[in-house]
Write a protein that holds these residues in place. Structure first.
Motif, mmCIF file in Angstrom:
data_model
loop_
_atom_site.group_PDB
_atom_site.id
_atom_site.type_symbol
_atom_site.label_atom_id
_atom_site.label_comp_id
_atom_site.label_asym_id
_atom_site.label_seq_id
_atom_site.Cartn_x
_atom_site.Cartn_y
_atom_site.Cartn_z
ATOM 1 N N ALA A 129 0.846 -1.187 0.000
ATOM 2 C CA ALA A 129 0.000 0.000 0.000
ATOM 3 C C ALA A 129 0.886 1.244 0.000
ATOM 4 O O ALA A 129 1.841 1.334 0.767
ATOM 5 C CB ALA A 129 -0.911 -0.003 1.223
ATOM 6 N N SER A 130 0.553 2.186 -0.859
ATOM 7 C CA SER A 130 1.412 3.364 -1.014
ATOM 8 C C SER A 130 1.582 4.122 0.295
ATOM 9 O O SER A 130 2.673 4.592 0.613
ATOM 10 C CB SER A 130 0.836 4.294 -2.086
ATOM 11 N N ARG A 131 0.491 4.285 1.048
ATOM 12 C CA ARG A 131 0.592 5.020 2.314
ATOM 13 C C ARG A 131 1.499 4.293 3.299
ATOM 14 O O ARG A 131 2.228 4.934 4.074
ATOM 15 C CB ARG A 131 -0.791 5.232 2.912
ATOM 16 N N SER A 132 1.510 2.964 3.273
ATOM 17 C CA SER A 132 2.401 2.203 4.158
ATOM 18 C C SER A 132 3.861 2.412 3.772
ATOM 19 O O SER A 132 4.739 2.525 4.638
ATOM 20 C CB SER A 132 2.045 0.718 4.123
ATOM 21 N N VAL A 133 4.150 2.441 2.467
ATOM 22 C CA VAL A 133 5.516 2.713 2.012
ATOM 23 C C VAL A 133 5.951 4.091 2.486
ATOM 24 O O VAL A 133 7.072 4.281 2.987
ATOM 25 C CB VAL A 133 5.607 2.607 0.477
ATOM 26 N N LEU A 134 5.071 5.077 2.341
ATOM 27 C CA LEU A 134 5.373 6.431 2.802
ATOM 28 C C LEU A 134 5.604 6.458 4.308
ATOM 29 O O LEU A 134 6.579 7.067 4.791
ATOM 30 C CB LEU A 134 4.227 7.365 2.421
ATOM 31 N N ASP A 135 4.721 5.815 5.075
ATOM 32 C CA ASP A 135 4.855 5.829 6.531
ATOM 33 C C ASP A 135 6.161 5.188 6.981
ATOM 34 O O ASP A 135 6.852 5.700 7.871
ATOM 35 C CB ASP A 135 3.672 5.092 7.169
ATOM 36 N N SER A 196 6.393 -2.358 13.350
ATOM 37 C CA SER A 196 6.574 -3.121 12.109
ATOM 38 C C SER A 196 6.964 -2.210 10.953
ATOM 39 O O SER A 196 7.786 -2.575 10.107
ATOM 40 C CB SER A 196 5.288 -3.882 11.776
ATOM 41 N N LEU A 197 6.374 -1.024 10.889
ATOM 42 C CA LEU A 197 6.728 -0.067 9.845
ATOM 43 C C LEU A 197 8.182 0.379 9.985
ATOM 44 O O LEU A 197 8.889 0.538 8.989
ATOM 45 C CB LEU A 197 5.790 1.144 9.908
ATOM 46 N N MET A 198 8.623 0.584 11.205
ATOM 47 C CA MET A 198 10.012 0.975 11.432
ATOM 48 C C MET A 198 10.974 -0.150 11.037
ATOM 49 O O MET A 198 12.028 0.089 10.440
ATOM 50 C CB MET A 198 10.221 1.346 12.900
ATOM 51 N N ALA A 199 10.592 -1.383 11.342
ATOM 52 C CA ALA A 199 11.474 -2.529 11.093
ATOM 53 C C ALA A 199 11.351 -3.087 9.683
ATOM 54 O O ALA A 199 12.137 -3.943 9.282
ATOM 55 C CB ALA A 199 11.181 -3.637 12.103
ATOM 56 N N GLY A 200 10.351 -2.623 8.903
ATOM 57 C CA GLY A 200 10.154 -3.169 7.569
ATOM 58 C C GLY A 200 9.616 -4.586 7.579
ATOM 59 O O GLY A 200 9.927 -5.383 6.683
ATOM 60 N N GLU A 201 8.773 -4.906 8.560
ATOM 61 C CA GLU A 201 8.164 -6.236 8.632
ATOM 62 C C GLU A 201 6.882 -6.220 7.793
ATOM 63 O O GLU A 201 5.768 -6.057 8.299
ATOM 64 C CB GLU A 201 7.862 -6.580 10.100
ATOM 65 N N TRP A 202 7.071 -6.406 6.482
ATOM 66 C CA TRP A 202 5.985 -6.124 5.547
ATOM 67 C C TRP A 202 4.839 -7.119 5.606
ATOM 68 O O TRP A 202 3.699 -6.769 5.293
ATOM 69 C CB TRP A 202 6.546 -6.013 4.128
ATOM 70 N N SER A 213 -3.969 1.037 10.333
ATOM 71 C CA SER A 213 -3.107 1.712 9.364
ATOM 72 C C SER A 213 -3.385 3.209 9.341
ATOM 73 O O SER A 213 -2.457 4.039 9.307
ATOM 74 C CB SER A 213 -3.321 1.121 7.966
ATOM 75 N N ALA A 214 -4.668 3.585 9.385
ATOM 76 C CA ALA A 214 -5.024 4.997 9.380
ATOM 77 C C ALA A 214 -4.543 5.689 10.649
ATOM 78 O O ALA A 214 -4.034 6.816 10.603
ATOM 79 C CB ALA A 214 -6.537 5.146 9.227
ATOM 80 N N ALA A 215 -4.701 5.023 11.778
ATOM 81 C CA ALA A 215 -4.248 5.613 13.041
ATOM 82 C C ALA A 215 -2.734 5.783 13.057
ATOM 83 O O ALA A 215 -2.216 6.827 13.491
ATOM 84 C CB ALA A 215 -4.703 4.735 14.209
ATOM 85 N N ALA A 216 -2.004 4.777 12.572
ATOM 86 C CA ALA A 216 -0.549 4.875 12.530
ATOM 87 C C ALA A 216 -0.098 5.996 11.606
ATOM 88 O O ALA A 216 0.835 6.750 11.923
ATOM 89 C CB ALA A 216 0.053 3.541 12.077
ATOM 90 N N SER A 217 -0.767 6.141 10.471
ATOM 91 C CA SER A 217 -0.426 7.205 9.526
ATOM 92 C C SER A 217 -0.566 8.579 10.175
ATOM 93 O O SER A 217 0.275 9.467 9.982
ATOM 94 C CB SER A 217 -1.307 7.136 8.278
ATOM 95 N N GLY A 218 -1.635 8.775 10.925
ATOM 96 C CA GLY A 218 -1.837 10.055 11.590
ATOM 97 C C GLY A 218 -0.757 10.359 12.601
ATOM 98 O O GLY A 218 -0.266 11.499 12.688
ATOM 99 N N LEU A 219 -0.346 9.349 13.375
ATOM 100 C CA LEU A 219 0.707 9.543 14.367
ATOM 101 C C LEU A 219 2.042 9.859 13.698
ATOM 102 O O LEU A 219 2.795 10.743 14.141
ATOM 103 C CB LEU A 219 0.839 8.297 15.246
ATOM 104 N N ILE A 220 2.344 9.138 12.618
ATOM 105 C CA ILE A 220 3.616 9.345 11.919
ATOM 106 C C ILE A 220 3.663 10.724 11.280
ATOM 107 O O ILE A 220 4.687 11.422 11.343
ATOM 108 C CB ILE A 220 3.824 8.235 10.865
ATOM 109 N N ALA A 221 2.554 11.147 10.662
ATOM 110 C CA ALA A 221 2.513 12.477 10.054
ATOM 111 C C ALA A 221 2.724 13.559 11.100
ATOM 112 O O ALA A 221 3.480 14.521 10.882
ATOM 113 C CB ALA A 221 1.182 12.674 9.338
#
Length: 245
Positions: A129-135, A196-202, A213-221
């Motif tokens: 997912a593109s947003r996951s790659v960005l995050d 998992s996003l930090m470690a690249g555990e895809w 995923s949406a909640a994590a995206s908001g925190l990362i942004a």
């Protein structure tokens, strides 16, 4: 004046005069570069298409007094067309190169270059997912710049986790003793997804729920924009997590 070669990712371009462009690039060995590409807006240009945003190239540059001059450009990764054909990839790529531009205003490393190339390659192939790659890119890029978020121990006092509060201004996950009044709680699945996003555990990232995923995206942004001290304008155009699944 000397010439030199390097591998670069094109971050952005600006028109200069009638036929030239100023190209901003993140290089593997020389940090962030700004150089003039003469005549690249003419249809007869030999390497104009190789110096568009998201492209990876081997370039030869002439060292000028204020701006260097691009003399040659050979394509190493033609990711632009595959990215531009999909809105979610295109907007995510824009956010990535904008963040790379901000993060590397003072200093850049080969690791930052390789991270960005890997992210753009993954976007162009639609591997995740593109947003996951960005995050994932934003978390890792921040870490390489010395702003790694605390995701296990309390970012303020070091108390061992797991914790259930994330505060961007305090550096990441915070224990309840350090959490300010009114700080929002983070669901355990979202907290695990951040790791998992930090470690690249895809496999774990791809299996995460849309809500997490949406909640994590908001925190990362929020975290990235707090430390960059300026908003990443492109983030407002990136579809919400789950929108490209």
């Amino acid at each position: 004046m000397p010439t030199y070669r390097d591998e670069v990712v094109v971050l952005r371009t600006h028109k200069l005069g009638e036929a030239d462009r100023i190209v901003t690039m993140l290089s593997r060995r020389h940090g962030k570069l700004r150089a003039v590409a003469k005549g690249v807006r003419r249809t007869s240009s030999r390497f104009g298409s190789r110096l568009e945003p998201f492209m990876v190239a081997d370039v030869q540059l002439y060292q000028g007094r204020s701006l260097d001059i691009v003399q040659q450009a050979e394509s190493l990764g033609s990711y632009g067309a595959d990215i531009a054909a999909h809105y979610d990839r295109y907007t995510s790529a824009h956010a990535m190169v904008e963040a790379a531009d901000r993060l590397n205003e003072a200093e850049a490393t080969g690791q930052q270059y390789l991270l960005l190339v890997g992210g753009l390659r993954a976007l162009s192939r639609g591997e995740h997912a593109s947003r996951s790659v960005l995050d994932s890119y934003l978390l890792r890029a921040m870490a390489l710049s010395g702003w790694a978020p605390g995701l296990t121990e309390c970012a303020r006092c070091g108390a061992p986790g797991p914790h259930d509060t994330f505060v961007a201004q305090l550096g990441g996950m915070i224990c309840r003793s350090c959490a300010p009044t009114g700080a929002a709680r983070v669901h355990p699945e979202t907290a695990a997804l951040l790791q998992s996003l930090m470690a690249g555990e895809w496999e774990l990232v791809d299996a995460a729920s849309v809500a997490s995923s949406a909640a994590a995206s908001g925190l990362i942004a929020a975290y990235a924009q707090w430390h960059l001290e300026r908003g990443i304008r492109s983030l407002s155009h990136v579809p919400a997590a789950g929108g490209d699944r």
